[in-house]
Design an enzyme around this catalytic site. Structure first.
Site, PDB file in Angstrom:
ATOM      1  N   ARG A  77     -11.803  -1.640   8.657  1.00  0.00           N
ATOM      2  CA  ARG A  77     -10.764  -2.564   9.115  1.00  0.00           C
ATOM      3  C   ARG A  77      -9.601  -1.745   9.674  1.00  0.00           C
ATOM      4  O   ARG A  77      -9.035  -0.917   8.961  1.00  0.00           O
ATOM      5  CB  ARG A  77     -10.279  -3.439   7.938  1.00  0.00           C
ATOM      6  CG  ARG A  77      -9.119  -4.313   8.323  1.00  0.00           C
ATOM      7  CD  ARG A  77      -8.613  -5.188   7.185  1.00  0.00           C
ATOM      8  NE  ARG A  77      -7.440  -5.883   7.657  1.00  0.00           N
ATOM      9  CZ  ARG A  77      -6.265  -5.914   7.036  1.00  0.00           C
ATOM     10  NH1 ARG A  77      -6.104  -5.324   5.863  1.00  0.00           N
ATOM     11  NH2 ARG A  77      -5.257  -6.545   7.574  1.00  0.00           N
ATOM     12  N   HIS A 125      -0.627  -6.420  12.894  1.00  0.00           N
ATOM     13  CA  HIS A 125      -0.269  -5.907  11.562  1.00  0.00           C
ATOM     14  C   HIS A 125       1.192  -5.426  11.631  1.00  0.00           C
ATOM     15  O   HIS A 125       1.458  -4.217  11.579  1.00  0.00           O
ATOM     16  CB  HIS A 125      -1.239  -4.790  11.174  1.00  0.00           C
ATOM     17  CG  HIS A 125      -1.195  -4.387   9.723  1.00  0.00           C
ATOM     18  ND1 HIS A 125      -2.301  -4.356   8.910  1.00  0.00           N
ATOM     19  CD2 HIS A 125      -0.177  -3.975   8.931  1.00  0.00           C
ATOM     20  CE1 HIS A 125      -1.975  -3.931   7.695  1.00  0.00           C
ATOM     21  NE2 HIS A 125      -0.679  -3.687   7.681  1.00  0.00           N
ATOM     22  N   GLU A 171      -0.927 -10.313   6.499  1.00  0.00           N
ATOM     23  CA  GLU A 171       0.175 -10.584   5.566  1.00  0.00           C
ATOM     24  C   GLU A 171       1.407 -11.181   6.254  1.00  0.00           C
ATOM     25  O   GLU A 171       2.473 -10.549   6.291  1.00  0.00           O
ATOM     26  CB  GLU A 171       0.567  -9.292   4.835  1.00  0.00           C
ATOM     27  CG  GLU A 171      -0.533  -8.727   3.972  1.00  0.00           C
ATOM     28  CD  GLU A 171      -0.115  -7.452   3.224  1.00  0.00           C
ATOM     29  OE1 GLU A 171       1.022  -6.991   3.397  1.00  0.00           O
ATOM     30  OE2 GLU A 171      -0.943  -6.940   2.458  1.00  0.00           O
ATOM     31  N   ASN A 297      -5.485  -9.843   0.591  1.00  0.00           N
ATOM     32  CA  ASN A 297      -4.990  -8.552   0.108  1.00  0.00           C
ATOM     33  C   ASN A 297      -4.423  -8.780  -1.281  1.00  0.00           C
ATOM     34  O   ASN A 297      -3.484  -9.561  -1.453  1.00  0.00           O
ATOM     35  CB  ASN A 297      -3.875  -8.021   1.014  1.00  0.00           C
ATOM     36  CG  ASN A 297      -4.399  -7.655   2.399  1.00  0.00           C
ATOM     37  OD1 ASN A 297      -5.602  -7.715   2.653  1.00  0.00           O
ATOM     38  ND2 ASN A 297      -3.491  -7.282   3.279  1.00  0.00           N
ATOM     39  N   TYR A 299      -3.049  -6.831  -4.791  1.00  0.00           N
ATOM     40  CA  TYR A 299      -2.658  -5.629  -5.536  1.00  0.00           C
ATOM     41  C   TYR A 299      -2.217  -5.962  -6.946  1.00  0.00           C
ATOM     42  O   TYR A 299      -2.712  -5.409  -7.910  1.00  0.00           O
ATOM     43  CB  TYR A 299      -1.523  -4.898  -4.798  1.00  0.00           C
ATOM     44  CG  TYR A 299      -1.959  -4.297  -3.484  1.00  0.00           C
ATOM     45  CD1 TYR A 299      -2.499  -3.025  -3.434  1.00  0.00           C
ATOM     46  CD2 TYR A 299      -1.838  -5.010  -2.303  1.00  0.00           C
ATOM     47  CE1 TYR A 299      -2.919  -2.470  -2.230  1.00  0.00           C
ATOM     48  CE2 TYR A 299      -2.252  -4.463  -1.088  1.00  0.00           C
ATOM     49  CZ  TYR A 299      -2.790  -3.198  -1.063  1.00  0.00           C
ATOM     50  OH  TYR A 299      -3.206  -2.649   0.127  1.00  0.00           O
ATOM     51  N   GLU A 362      -7.755  -5.849   1.521  1.00  0.00           N
ATOM     52  CA  GLU A 362      -7.000  -4.700   0.984  1.00  0.00           C
ATOM     53  C   GLU A 362      -6.960  -4.784  -0.530  1.00  0.00           C
ATOM     54  O   GLU A 362      -6.717  -5.851  -1.102  1.00  0.00           O
ATOM     55  CB  GLU A 362      -5.536  -4.691   1.460  1.00  0.00           C
ATOM     56  CG  GLU A 362      -5.337  -4.262   2.874  1.00  0.00           C
ATOM     57  CD  GLU A 362      -3.864  -4.228   3.264  1.00  0.00           C
ATOM     58  OE1 GLU A 362      -2.986  -4.002   2.399  1.00  0.00           O
ATOM     59  OE2 GLU A 362      -3.610  -4.452   4.464  1.00  0.00           O
TER      60      GLU A 362
HETATM   61  O1  IFM Z   1       0.506  -0.266   3.491  1.00  0.00           O
HETATM   62  C1  IFM Z   1       0.516  -1.635   3.220  1.00  0.00           C
HETATM   63  C2  IFM Z   1      -0.204  -2.398   4.312  1.00  0.00           C
HETATM   64  O2  IFM Z   1       0.296  -2.122   5.566  1.00  0.00           O
HETATM   65  C3  IFM Z   1      -0.086  -3.881   4.052  1.00  0.00           C
HETATM   66  N1  IFM Z   1      -0.486  -4.205   2.698  1.00  0.00           N
HETATM   67  C4  IFM Z   1       0.045  -3.429   1.621  1.00  0.00           C
HETATM   68  C5  IFM Z   1      -0.153  -1.946   1.907  1.00  0.00           C
HETATM   69  C6  IFM Z   1       0.359  -1.092   0.736  1.00  0.00           C
HETATM   70  O3  IFM Z   1       1.698  -1.269   0.523  1.00  0.00           O
END
Ligand code: IFM
Length: 461
Positions: A77, A125, A171, A297, A299, A362
């Site tokens: 990606r 992005h 995002e 995404n 985290y 992500e």
């Molecule tokens: O680096 C970023 C990415 O550009 C978008 N999502 C989170 C990542 C980590 O912070």
């Protein structure tokens, strides 16, 4: 720990974004993006090289591509830099396509396909062309959505014969929130009105692009990537629970409901009525154009609490796990990360949004990488047990969600290599590949080899 198993034809990849890897910030006719402008401010001088040079992918993508192959990844990606293709953000009689910029992506796509790696292309992005920021405030202006759709068309016309997976936006919440509400990202605005206009116009841009992509590439798979967060109250009180509910509407459901239900959550506007964006008749029909997948995404979770002092919101959100509410206690990870969150999100889409096909576009972590070198100073090994453990636990939860019926089709580690982490420059390494930013030497980290082994140990289905 046994390797979690995934369905046949699952995509295992890693992700990057143009501004974070390419460099060549002003080469071959590329226009400036708002991020180029933002990072040239004196307060970011220490990260200027990261912003201008990144990891030099514009001049040499082969080096990372070979390591992807070694890791057995079957998908990659990456994003397109809008201003590299359209230096002024627009296309028309006066505003031309930058053939050299487009050629870079043509070569990259060909190289990937030659190696059997499926490209997943993110069209936007965060790196808005500066020229469009000047003309219409990027997505603050409604025209930003149309300019974006025109740009998407240029890119898809050029690459759509070979690229089938298209991600319209990355995002949108972060772009609107950090760029236009908190002022911590480009273009550095602090304005709640701008925030909601950007959020709505981004979704409009997405919907317009879906139509154009389908018209050009009937067999395209089109989706959008959202950042997603399970939200919890910091302390479990009725007021904090209400704050967490509100935060969930704000960060998650605004986007999910807009895209899948054609309406933004009504109760959001009850509290934030002065900021309601200009939604014109027909906008929500465009926004809900059917997509083929949702990119997610993930985290970490968010924690919300009630705070009457915050105008209108009356709630605040934090990212760090509050003491006493840790969810795992792992020997290597400690109590911070929350792998179960990936399961919770996946099952939410299954139960509440019609079980769309999902790609985790992500997931990954910063870690304390330990680099070993030989007498000549060449890297011999990079130990990153923290990242490896993180991936083990998150992927195990993802496999569990699939077993429980969630339609997950692929997973991309963020990031392929250590790269330029926006305002943090090189100081936030998240890669599977270590990069020596002085010499450009690369080395696959232990976590990268673990990922390869996971891919290799998939039992044939
Ligand atoms: O680096 C970023 C990415 O550009 C978008 N999502 C989170 C990542 C980590 O912070």
């Amino acid at each position: 720990m046994p390797y979690p198993q995934f369905p046949k034809d699952f995509y295992f990849g890693a992700a990057t974004a143009a501004f974070q890897i390419e460099g060549g910030w002003n080469e071959d006719g590329k226009g400036l993006s708002t991020w180029d402008t933002f990072m040239h401010a004196p307060r970011y001088t220490q990260h200027l090289r990261a912003a201008e040079f990144a990891v030099d992918a514009y001049h040499n993508f082969q080096i990372d591509l070979d390591l992807m192959v070694e890791m057995k990844q079957n998908a990659y990606r990456f994003s397109i830099a809008w201003a590299r293709v359209l230096p002024e953000g627009r296309v028309g009689l006066v505003h031309k396509v930058n053939a050299k910029g487009l050629d870079y992506y043509n070569r990259l796509v060909d190289a990937l396909l030659e190696k059997g790696i499926t490209p997943f292309v993110t069209i936007f992005h965060w790196d808005m062309p500066q020229a469009l920021e000047d003309v219409c405030g990027g997505f603050i202006g409604r025209d930003g959505a149309t300019y974006y759709a025109d740009y998407a068309e240029v890119v898809v016309k050029a690459l759509g014969d070979r690229v089938k997976y298209w991600i319209t936006l990355n995002e949108p919440w972060e772009h609107a929130m950090f760029g236009h509400f908190l002022g911590e990202h480009a273009p550095g605005k602090r304005n709640p009105w701008a925030y909601f206009r950007v959020a709505h116009h981004e979704l409009l841009a997405h919907g317009l692009a879906v139509e154009r992509i389908r018209a050009l590439v009937p067999d395209a798979q089109v989706g959008i990537t959202l950042s997603q967060f399970p939200v919890y109250p910091t302390k479990d009180t009725p007021k904090n629970r209400a704050a967490a509910h509100f935060a969930d509407l704000f960060v998650n459901r605004f986007y999910l409901d807009g895209l899948y239900r054609g309406v933004y959550p009504e109760s959001l506007w009850k509290r934030l009525w002065p900021f309601t964006p200009p939604i014109r008749p027909g906008d929500m029909d465009v926004i809900t154009r059917p997509t083929d997948f949702l990119g997610v995404n993930y985290y970490s979770p968010m924690f919300a609490y009630h705070d009457w002092r915050i105008p209108f919101f009356q709630a605040w959100i934090e990212r760090t796990t509050p003491p006493g509410t840790e969810y795992i206690e792992d020997e290597i990870l400690g109590a911070g990360p929350y792998p179960v969150g990936i399961y919770e999100l996946a099952t939410r889409y299954r139960d509440e949004y019609g079980n769309p096909a999902v790609y985790i576009t992500e997931n990954g972590t910063k870690a304390d990488d330990q680099v070993e070198q030989d007498a000549e100073g060449h890297i011999t090994r990079v130990r990153d047990p923290y990242r490896q453990r993180y991936l083990e636990l998150y992927l195990a939860q993802l496999a569990r969600a699939i077993r429980d019926g969630a339609d997950i089709r692929g997973y991309f580690v963020w990031s392929l290599m250590d790269l330029n982490e926006w305002v943090f420059g090189y100081t936030y390494p998240m890669g599977l590949i270590y990069v020596d930013h002085e010499t450009q030497e690369r080395a696959t980290k232990d976590s990268g080899y673990w990922y390869r082994d996971l891919i290799e140990h998939q039992v044939a289905k």
